[in-house]
Write a protein that holds these residues in place. Structure first.
Motif, PDB file in Angstrom:
ATOM      1  N   VAL A 133       3.217  -1.324   4.224  1.00 33.21           N
ATOM      2  CA  VAL A 133       3.426  -0.510   3.025  1.00 33.21           C
ATOM      3  C   VAL A 133       2.163  -0.497   2.175  1.00 33.21           C
ATOM      4  CG1 VAL A 133       4.698  -0.366   0.840  1.00 33.21           C
ATOM      5  CG2 VAL A 133       5.922  -0.841   2.954  1.00 33.21           C
ATOM      6  N   PHE A 134       1.516  -1.674   2.059  1.00 41.41           N
ATOM      7  CA  PHE A 134       0.300  -1.754   1.259  1.00 41.41           C
ATOM      8  C   PHE A 134      -0.804  -0.885   1.864  1.00 41.41           C
ATOM      9  CE2 PHE A 134      -3.703  -3.677  -0.136  1.00 41.41           C
ATOM     10  CZ  PHE A 134      -3.501  -3.666  -1.513  1.00 41.41           C
ATOM     11  N   LEU A 135      -0.941  -0.951   3.202  1.00 38.17           N
ATOM     12  CA  LEU A 135      -1.984  -0.149   3.863  1.00 38.17           C
ATOM     13  C   LEU A 135      -1.742   1.341   3.644  1.00 38.17           C
ATOM     14  CD1 LEU A 135      -2.637  -1.919   7.284  1.00 38.17           C
ATOM     15  CD2 LEU A 135      -4.112  -1.816   5.268  1.00 38.17           C
ATOM     16  N   PHE A 136      -0.486   1.752   3.740  1.00 37.73           N
ATOM     17  CA  PHE A 136      -0.181   3.178   3.585  1.00 37.73           C
ATOM     18  C   PHE A 136      -0.446   3.658   2.158  1.00 37.73           C
ATOM     19  CE2 PHE A 136       3.089   6.605   2.859  1.00 37.73           C
ATOM     20  CZ  PHE A 136       2.424   7.585   3.587  1.00 37.73           C
ATOM     21  N   THR A 137       0.017   2.903   1.147  1.00 38.48           N
ATOM     22  CA  THR A 137      -0.137   3.397  -0.226  1.00 38.48           C
ATOM     23  C   THR A 137      -1.542   3.161  -0.765  1.00 38.48           C
ATOM     24  OG1 THR A 137       0.743   1.338  -1.088  1.00 38.48           O
ATOM     25  CG2 THR A 137       2.266   3.160  -0.916  1.00 38.48           C
ATOM     26  N   PHE A 138      -2.160   2.041  -0.385  1.00 32.06           N
ATOM     27  CA  PHE A 138      -3.435   1.705  -1.014  1.00 32.06           C
ATOM     28  C   PHE A 138      -4.629   1.993  -0.107  1.00 32.06           C
ATOM     29  CE2 PHE A 138      -6.396  -0.907  -3.506  1.00 32.06           C
ATOM     30  CZ  PHE A 138      -6.056  -0.437  -4.761  1.00 32.06           C
ATOM     31  N   GLY A 139      -4.421   2.059   1.214  1.00 32.83           N
ATOM     32  CA  GLY A 139      -5.495   2.307   2.161  1.00 32.83           C
ATOM     33  C   GLY A 139      -6.373   3.505   1.817  1.00 32.83           C
ATOM     34  N   PRO A 140      -5.754   4.664   1.486  1.00 32.47           N
ATOM     35  CA  PRO A 140      -6.582   5.830   1.151  1.00 32.47           C
ATOM     36  C   PRO A 140      -7.588   5.557   0.038  1.00 32.47           C
ATOM     37  CG  PRO A 140      -4.335   6.517   1.487  1.00 32.47           C
ATOM     38  CD  PRO A 140      -4.324   5.017   1.574  1.00 32.47           C
ATOM     39  N   PHE A 141      -7.191   4.748  -0.957  1.00 34.71           N
ATOM     40  CA  PHE A 141      -8.126   4.461  -2.052  1.00 34.71           C
ATOM     41  C   PHE A 141      -9.297   3.616  -1.565  1.00 34.71           C
ATOM     42  CE2 PHE A 141      -4.002   4.856  -4.306  1.00 34.71           C
ATOM     43  CZ  PHE A 141      -4.294   6.048  -4.939  1.00 34.71           C
ATOM     44  N   VAL A 142      -8.991   2.673  -0.662  1.00 38.71           N
ATOM     45  CA  VAL A 142     -10.053   1.833  -0.116  1.00 38.71           C
ATOM     46  C   VAL A 142     -11.059   2.709   0.623  1.00 38.71           C
ATOM     47  CG1 VAL A 142     -10.582  -0.060   1.460  1.00 38.71           C
ATOM     48  CG2 VAL A 142      -8.510  -0.144   0.064  1.00 38.71           C
ATOM     49  N   GLY A 143     -10.548   3.655   1.425  1.00 38.27           N
ATOM     50  CA  GLY A 143     -11.417   4.578   2.155  1.00 38.27           C
ATOM     51  C   GLY A 143     -12.290   5.393   1.214  1.00 38.27           C
ATOM     52  N   VAL A 144     -11.667   5.959   0.182  1.00 38.06           N
ATOM     53  CA  VAL A 144     -12.407   6.794  -0.766  1.00 38.06           C
ATOM     54  C   VAL A 144     -13.476   5.952  -1.481  1.00 38.06           C
ATOM     55  CG1 VAL A 144     -12.232   8.120  -2.905  1.00 38.06           C
ATOM     56  CG2 VAL A 144     -10.555   8.456  -1.108  1.00 38.06           C
ATOM     57  N   ALA A 183      14.154   1.741   2.324  1.00 36.87           N
ATOM     58  CA  ALA A 183      13.598   0.589   3.044  1.00 36.87           C
ATOM     59  C   ALA A 183      12.584  -0.166   2.185  1.00 36.87           C
ATOM     60  CB  ALA A 183      12.948   1.060   4.347  1.00 36.87           C
ATOM     61  N   ILE A 184      11.691   0.577   1.517  1.00 34.13           N
ATOM     62  CA  ILE A 184      10.656  -0.097   0.722  1.00 34.13           C
ATOM     63  C   ILE A 184      11.264  -0.788  -0.505  1.00 34.13           C
ATOM     64  CG2 ILE A 184       8.545   0.272  -0.644  1.00 34.13           C
ATOM     65  CD1 ILE A 184       7.794   2.465   1.352  1.00 34.13           C
ATOM     66  N   SER A 185      12.256  -0.167  -1.143  1.00 35.86           N
ATOM     67  CA  SER A 185      12.908  -0.828  -2.277  1.00 35.86           C
ATOM     68  C   SER A 185      13.599  -2.106  -1.826  1.00 35.86           C
ATOM     69  CB  SER A 185      13.950   0.091  -2.920  1.00 35.86           C
ATOM     70  OG  SER A 185      13.444   1.354  -3.089  1.00 35.86           O
ATOM     71  N   ARG A 186      14.225  -2.015  -0.644  1.00 33.46           N
ATOM     72  CA  ARG A 186      14.887  -3.202  -0.083  1.00 33.46           C
ATOM     73  C   ARG A 186      13.855  -4.326   0.096  1.00 33.46           C
ATOM     74  NH1 ARG A 186      16.768  -6.826   0.520  1.00 33.46           N
ATOM     75  NH2 ARG A 186      18.389  -7.735   1.857  1.00 33.46           N
ATOM     76  N   LEU A 187      12.658  -3.935   0.564  1.00 29.59           N
ATOM     77  CA  LEU A 187      11.575  -4.906   0.731  1.00 29.59           C
ATOM     78  C   LEU A 187      11.129  -5.477  -0.616  1.00 29.59           C
ATOM     79  CD1 LEU A 187       9.218  -6.206   2.444  1.00 29.59           C
ATOM     80  CD2 LEU A 187       7.935  -4.119   1.958  1.00 29.59           C
ATOM     81  N   LEU A 188      11.019  -4.600  -1.619  1.00 35.06           N
ATOM     82  CA  LEU A 188      10.458  -5.031  -2.903  1.00 35.06           C
ATOM     83  C   LEU A 188      11.396  -5.911  -3.722  1.00 35.06           C
ATOM     84  CD1 LEU A 188       8.568  -1.814  -4.069  1.00 35.06           C
ATOM     85  CD2 LEU A 188       7.602  -3.901  -3.134  1.00 35.06           C
ATOM     86  N   ILE A 189      12.692  -5.963  -3.367  1.00 33.50           N
ATOM     87  CA  ILE A 189      13.550  -6.907  -4.092  1.00 33.50           C
ATOM     88  C   ILE A 189      13.564  -8.275  -3.420  1.00 33.50           C
ATOM     89  CG2 ILE A 189      15.046  -5.224  -5.259  1.00 33.50           C
ATOM     90  CD1 ILE A 189      17.145  -5.747  -3.113  1.00 33.50           C
ATOM     91  N   PHE A 216       8.570 -12.516  -2.046  1.00 30.72           N
ATOM     92  CA  PHE A 216       7.528 -12.886  -1.099  1.00 30.72           C
ATOM     93  C   PHE A 216       6.202 -12.986  -1.825  1.00 30.72           C
ATOM     94  CE2 PHE A 216       7.976  -8.293  -0.934  1.00 30.72           C
ATOM     95  CZ  PHE A 216       6.666  -7.829  -0.991  1.00 30.72           C
ATOM     96  N   TYR A 217       5.278 -13.711  -1.201  1.00 29.38           N
ATOM     97  CA  TYR A 217       3.964 -13.907  -1.794  1.00 29.38           C
ATOM     98  C   TYR A 217       3.236 -12.568  -1.806  1.00 29.38           C
ATOM     99  CZ  TYR A 217      -0.486 -16.071  -2.818  1.00 29.38           C
ATOM    100  OH  TYR A 217      -1.668 -16.420  -3.412  1.00 29.38           O
ATOM    101  N   GLY A 218       2.753 -12.127  -2.975  1.00 31.56           N
ATOM    102  CA  GLY A 218       2.047 -10.854  -3.056  1.00 31.56           C
ATOM    103  C   GLY A 218       2.915  -9.724  -3.586  1.00 31.56           C
ATOM    104  N   ARG A 219       4.178 -10.008  -3.888  1.00 32.13           N
ATOM    105  CA  ARG A 219       5.054  -8.966  -4.395  1.00 32.13           C
ATOM    106  C   ARG A 219       4.533  -8.386  -5.713  1.00 32.13           C
ATOM    107  NH1 ARG A 219      11.284  -9.748  -6.260  1.00 32.13           N
ATOM    108  NH2 ARG A 219      10.254 -10.751  -8.014  1.00 32.13           N
ATOM    109  N   GLY A 220       3.925  -9.301  -6.534  1.00 34.92           N
ATOM    110  CA  GLY A 220       3.386  -8.871  -7.818  1.00 34.92           C
ATOM    111  C   GLY A 220       2.265  -7.853  -7.682  1.00 34.92           C
ATOM    112  N   ILE A 221       1.608  -7.833  -6.512  1.00 38.61           N
ATOM    113  CA  ILE A 221       0.560  -6.841  -6.276  1.00 38.61           C
ATOM    114  C   ILE A 221       1.161  -5.591  -5.656  1.00 38.61           C
ATOM    115  CG2 ILE A 221      -1.537  -6.364  -4.943  1.00 38.61           C
ATOM    116  CD1 ILE A 221      -2.104  -9.407  -5.090  1.00 38.61           C
ATOM    117  N   LEU A 222       2.081  -5.787  -4.706  1.00 40.46           N
ATOM    118  CA  LEU A 222       2.626  -4.644  -3.969  1.00 40.46           C
ATOM    119  C   LEU A 222       3.443  -3.721  -4.867  1.00 40.46           C
ATOM    120  CD1 LEU A 222       2.634  -3.405  -1.188  1.00 40.46           C
ATOM    121  CD2 LEU A 222       4.756  -4.600  -0.685  1.00 40.46           C
TER     122      LEU A 222
END
Lengths: 296, 296
Positions: free
Chosen positions: B18-29, A89-95, A98-104
């Motif tokens: 997805v961003f909250l799940f992968t990066f959220g823990p770092f923000v908390g720490v 699912a996440i790979s499907r999202l990452l292809i 969208f705005y912010g993909r370069g960060i995600l």
């Protein structure tokens, strides 16, 4: 083909350093562990008598073995399907564009490079029952009125350990899936669109056949990883409460280094290695043949 | 058109999740590392009520004891000399990871050249052996590895950890370099040989420059694996002169004299190199090498 080689000596000189290093650190440990598993090795007792299979039988019949094997299998049963589905699912999202993909895209990779001992520490604090961030956040949002003792109740401790494991394991399957999905020619999707295919149809008939092999690799790889890793549960709960999150691989460590029963530890290691070998052969069967060296 | 809009909404919602799940823990720490201890342990949570401070970071790097240390009662900051080991052990981790990277680049590219270009008896078998060696569970190898290092008289040295980490990373390095070297057109090499280069010069002047991306990949992966490794660091290193940072962090977490905010600051210091590495890995390795190669 390049044939102007003077004998094979150059090749042997080139592979020698790497091969010798790997050979020493594979054959000796393998033999040593096997030998240990058939002897009683105890620093307190004199001599290392041959004891046949008694280390194996006593490991198999121990309460802790059954319990930790069960915990490990439950962990595999829940996390591996979730990791596989989430990575697709996440790979499907990452292809998608969208705005912010370069960060995600790099962000989803980060948990992969965090040392697993530290991953355990981070999640131990997040789930902490008296001052953890998750309790603080939930109570701030008004979802809970009393703090939840995540790591000291059987069910929530299992849940917390699985969440941390999934978090740490997701990035690698995402990379594999992303690579598989990127390789699909985009005109296939265009053609499907012209033919009036729904999003579900194009996933079912175009995406899925292209990522099926990779999905099998992910499932087997993650099963193997879940089977042999223990550092995250160990750092978070120490295997507790009771034996609720004790993993089979940690049992080797505890037998060998806490109880100094090296023979039993080695016997358990051999049992785990045997079970892993089954996964290994499955991996070889599933890996696309071009990765292996073709012999002509 | 309505369908397209719905798709945008779903894409953005899932990207945020997805961003909250992968990066959220770092923000908390990170947040917990810059607020005073008292703000973290009050109930109901009031993280942002007591301002922000970098005192913990200053303590780790300079030894200046944080002001909160003087507060009376349970809410005072607890500090431990152990946290002062962080800068030193961070340097240790870098030395070990850098050594592992060099071994991988030199021995790995030598072996990969042999496997991709030369024909010799035992080629397929040794290649298979190198690949499969990595699939034995690590914890099963712990005792034998310890005995080898002890026999060599290398306990508590950088060499021992560089050696072990190289054994663990070389199979992967050899695999990716072999696959990549094989993709380089052989005409270029023949041309170099015609021009009077010997095979070694040809390797240095043709193969190495052309395979720079895959060498960068191998270097980063081996660095990353070594930096994350914990088990053998714990076994082999007994003093701060060689201990990697992952081992120190794990013992900090069990130290009752270390406050939550100090532990979280230590975690941030330890993972900053990992996060930088993740971004570099994404930018130069995955984006260009894996996804790019498949597309092209």
């Amino acid at each position: 083909m390049f044939k102007k080689v003077r004998g094979s000596s150059l090749a042997y000189i080139l592979i020698l350093p790497a091969f010798a290093l790997i050979l020493i650190f594979t054959l000796y440990p393998f033999g040593r562990a096997l030998w240990t598993s058939f002897h009683r090795i105890n620093p307190v007792l004199p001599g290392n008598p041959f004891v046949g299979f008694s280390n194996y039988t006593s490991v198999f019949s121990s309460y802790y073995f059954v319990k930790s094997l069960r915990n490990t299998l439950i962990m595999i049963g829940f996390t591996v399907p979730i990791i596989t589905i989430m990575s697709i699912a996440i790979s499907r999202l990452l292809i998608e564009n969208f705005y912010g993909r370069g960060i995600l895209r790099p962000a989803v990779l980060i948990p992969w490079v965090i040392p697993s001992a530290i991953t355990g520490l981070i999640w131990q604090w997040l789930f902490n029952g008296s001052y953890g961030a998750i309790n603080a956040l939930l109570s701030r949002m008004g979802v809970i009125s009393d703090y939840i003792p995540w790591l000291t109740e059987v069910l929530t401790a299992k849940f917390a350990v699985m969440v941390a494991f999934i978090w740490a394991q997701l990035p690698f399957p995402i990379i594999l899936m992303l690579a598989a999905m990127t390789a699909i020619p985009s005109d296939l999707y265009d053609a499907a669109k012209v033919d009036g295919a729904t999003a579900f149809d194009s996933f079912r008939y175009i995406t899925w056949p292209h990522i099926r092999t990779m999905a099998v690799i992910v499932i087997i790889y993650e099963t193997l990883t879940a089977f042999t890793s223990y550092s995250i549960p160990y750092a978070m709960t120490g295997g507790g409460p009771g034996t609720a999150t004790s993993m089979i691989s940690y049992y080797i460590w505890s037998l060998s280094f806490d109880q100094l029963q090296f023979g039993k530890g080695a016997a358990l290691a051999a049992i785990i290695a045997g079970l892993s070998l089954i996964f290994i052969f499955a991996i070889i069967k599933a890996i696309p043949s071009e990765i292996m060296l073709e012999e002509e | 058109m309505g369908g397209e809009n719905w798709k945008r909404v779903i894409v953005y919602i899932s990207a945020v999740l997805v961003f909250l799940f992968t990066f959220g823990p770092f923000v908390g720490v990170f947040l917990a590392s810059i607020v005073p201890e008292t703000a973290l342990i009050t109930r109901p949570p009031a993280w942002f009520s007591k301002g922000f401070t970098l005192a913990n970071y200053r303590y780790i790097f300079t030894g200046d004891i944080p002001k909160g240390f003087a507060t009376k009662g349970t809410a005072r900051s607890r500090v431990s000399q152990e946290a002062l080991q962080i800068p030193r052990t961070l340097a240790n981790s870098f030395i070990i990871a850098f050594g592992t990277m060099l071994v991988n680049l030199i021995f790995g590219s030598m072996a990969a050249f042999a496997y991709s270009r030369l024909r010799f008896p035992g080629r397929g078998e040794t290649f298979m052996f190198i690949l499969l060696s990595r699939l034995i569970p690590l914890v099963a190898l712990a005792v034998p590895y310890y005995l080898i290092i002890q026999t060599l008289g290398l306990l508590d040295t950088f060499w021992s950890l560089i050696m072990i980490h190289s054994v663990l990373t070389l199979p992967f390095t050899i695999l990716i370099l072999t696959v990549y070297f094989r993709g380089i057109p052989e005409d270029l090499e023949d041309q170099a040989l015609v021009d009077g280069c010997n095979q070694f010069q040809m390797f240095l002047r043709v193969i190495i420059p052309l395979s720079l991306p895959s060498l960068v990949a191998a270097a980063l992966f081996s660095f990353m694996l070594s930096y994350s490794e914990f088990l053998f660091g714990l076994l082999i290193s007994s003093t701060t002169s060689t201990k990697p940072i992952s081992v120190v962090l794990s013992s900090l977490s069990n130290n009752p004299d270390v406050s939550i905010s100090l532990l979280n600051s230590s975690i941030i210091v330890a993972i900053i190199p990992s996060i930088i590495l993740a971004i570099v890995v994404w930018r130069f390795v995955i984006q260009d090498l894996i996804l790019g190669a498949l597309k092209g």
